[in-house]
Design an enzyme around this catalytic site. Sequence first.
Site, PDB file in Angstrom:
ATOM      1  N   GLY A  71      62.609 -37.224   1.717  1.00  0.00           N
ATOM      2  CA  GLY A  71      62.849 -38.271   0.738  1.00  0.00           C
ATOM      3  C   GLY A  71      63.882 -37.764  -0.242  1.00  0.00           C
ATOM      4  CG  HIS A  72      67.113 -36.093   0.749  1.00  0.00           C
ATOM      5  ND1 HIS A  72      67.882 -35.727   1.819  1.00  0.00           N
ATOM      6  CD2 HIS A  72      66.118 -35.177   0.659  1.00  0.00           C
ATOM      7  CE1 HIS A  72      67.377 -34.627   2.358  1.00  0.00           C
ATOM      8  NE2 HIS A  72      66.303 -34.277   1.678  1.00  0.00           N
TER       9      HIS A  72
ATOM     10  CD  GLN B 145      61.313 -31.860   5.782  1.00  0.00           C
ATOM     11  OE1 GLN B 145      61.927 -31.382   6.715  1.00  0.00           O
ATOM     12  NE2 GLN B 145      61.266 -33.158   5.592  1.00  0.00           N
TER      13      GLN B 145
ATOM     14  CE  LYS C 179      66.239 -30.708   0.832  1.00  0.00           C
ATOM     15  NZ  LYS C 179      65.015 -30.498   0.040  1.00  0.00           N
TER      16      LYS C 179
HETATM   17  P1  IMP Z   1      55.126 -33.230   7.620  1.00  0.00           P
HETATM   18  O1  IMP Z   1      56.521 -32.747   7.578  1.00  0.00           O
HETATM   19  O2  IMP Z   1      54.989 -34.710   7.333  1.00  0.00           O
HETATM   20  O3  IMP Z   1      54.421 -32.831   8.889  1.00  0.00           O
HETATM   21  O4  IMP Z   1      54.308 -32.501   6.445  1.00  0.00           O
HETATM   22  C1  IMP Z   1      54.068 -31.097   6.444  1.00  0.00           C
HETATM   23  C2  IMP Z   1      54.141 -30.544   5.037  1.00  0.00           C
HETATM   24  O5  IMP Z   1      55.484 -30.614   4.582  1.00  0.00           O
HETATM   25  C3  IMP Z   1      53.324 -31.289   4.001  1.00  0.00           C
HETATM   26  O6  IMP Z   1      52.866 -30.377   3.031  1.00  0.00           O
HETATM   27  C4  IMP Z   1      54.316 -32.245   3.381  1.00  0.00           C
HETATM   28  O7  IMP Z   1      53.950 -32.630   2.081  1.00  0.00           O
HETATM   29  C5  IMP Z   1      55.541 -31.355   3.366  1.00  0.00           C
HETATM   30  N1  IMP Z   1      56.793 -32.126   3.384  1.00  0.00           N
HETATM   31  C6  IMP Z   1      57.332 -32.797   4.418  1.00  0.00           C
HETATM   32  N2  IMP Z   1      58.491 -33.355   4.075  1.00  0.00           N
HETATM   33  C7  IMP Z   1      58.699 -33.036   2.793  1.00  0.00           C
HETATM   34  C8  IMP Z   1      59.770 -33.289   1.876  1.00  0.00           C
HETATM   35  O8  IMP Z   1      60.776 -33.916   2.202  1.00  0.00           O
HETATM   36  N3  IMP Z   1      59.630 -32.770   0.622  1.00  0.00           N
HETATM   37  C9  IMP Z   1      58.560 -32.023   0.267  1.00  0.00           C
HETATM   38  N4  IMP Z   1      57.550 -31.747   1.080  1.00  0.00           N
HETATM   39  C10 IMP Z   1      57.620 -32.243   2.340  1.00  0.00           C
HETATM   40 MG    MG Z   2      62.073 -35.184  -1.405  1.00  0.00          MG
END
Ligand code: IMP
Ligand code: MG
Length: 431
Positions: free
Chosen positions: A40-41, A222, A16
């Site tokens: 993380g972009h 996400q 994205k």
């Molecule tokens: P949280 O958002 O840190 O609570 O993580 C919940 C789930 O979402 C986990 O499986 C993370 O690896 C996933 N996740 C959170 N942010 C990202 C993202 O930016 N990219 C991919 N997976 C994400």
């Molecule tokens: Mg990312």
Amino acid sequence: MSVSCVIGAQWGDEGKGKIVDLLAAKSDMVVRYQGGGNAGHTVVVGKRKFVLHLIPSGILHGRECVIGNGVVVDPEQLFAEIADLEAKGIRVRGKLFLSDRANIVFPYHKALDRASEAARGEGKIGTTGRGIGPCYADKYSRSGIRVVDLYDRELFESRLRANVAEKNRMLGLLNAPPLQFREVFAEATAWAKRLKPMVSDTVTQVNDAIDAGRDVMFEAAQGALLDIDHGTYPYVTSSNSDATGVSSGAGVPPGCVKTVIGVAKAYTTRVGSGPFPTELDNALGAEIRRIGSEFGATTGRPRRTGWFDVVGCRHAIRTSGVTELAITKMDVLDAFDTIRICTAYRYRGKTLTSFPADLRTLENARPVYRDFPGWKTATTAARRLGDLPAAARGYLKELEKLLRCRISMVSVGPERNQTVLTGGKLQSATR
Ligand code: IMP
Ligand code: MG
């Protein structure tokens, strides 16, 4: 394009950042509406690589950037990100606005995130440890502290005191060390001062921009399959990461977004735990990970990899009303002999074409694959549809058909110019 939204149509990390950066060139304002520092972009501009977590990717084009009310903001992380961008010559001051209604991530949220994950053991979600879940939990239990609350000293102090006491009890139960109220308070008081120049009534700001006919782009973090309501619950993030979050997360009317761009990789990845029907937990999967450099931008964790999943992506298209797709990392598939697309799942003698809510079904579903011959040619230099090998165009055409959604962009590398705009001509393109 007026009002648009870019979402991830898989489990995140679809690229994205690059797509938003490209489209930001033509936007006036870029708005994040959910998530937080878990995102993380990665954006590559020439020899420089930027990794953005909280700040909209539009900042690299010097656009007006807004962190909306639906985002949970860790000020410490925000300051670090601003410092990093400014050190690389990107102007942030005067360009970045923070919603007065956004909830703040405190050190106890991060401590709780890590302690609860540790306590879950085998059943862990695999969170990023950025305090996202605990912060949203406080928001919905109405004990959160918003940006605006930092400036009401009495309210802030009493609320923070109560929160620290409550979290310390919870941390105690999880065998984690307590936090000191004085320290948290002193730190947050310093944050309040530094945040002040960025704080804005972004609901008014964004609506004014829309009313004035400016080009506003909403940037999701996400992916749709990590959405708290529509994803693989409980293996999800704690916000509406699909396009349904725009309205509540930015304070704009539900119908204002006219273009929804779904970003999907030409294959699938997932980081963290949870069902992943097309996962390749084998040498082939490792090869995709190696070629695609599939390691988390926020946590550095290796990403799980697998083939393209039409069932999951269709679910994302429907729940978000995706109007066009950007397919990224097409070049990662350049070397493979055969490329597969999962068109349905088989479970207990039934064929499933809609994405099930039941995790057991998802965990045990067997993907039904359609195979495509690989193109075995580098696509990284392609700039127009005709530059792509016929087999690659065939793969994309089939994706378009199966997904019932137009592919408008194909990314063949991290650079801005490594992008093919299809002009909607994929179906009619020369064979
Ligand atoms: P949280 O958002 O840190 O609570 O993580 C919940 C789930 O979402 C986990 O499986 C993370 O690896 C996933 N996740 C959170 N942010 C990202 C993202 O930016 N990219 C991919 N997976 C994400
Ligand atoms: Mg990312």
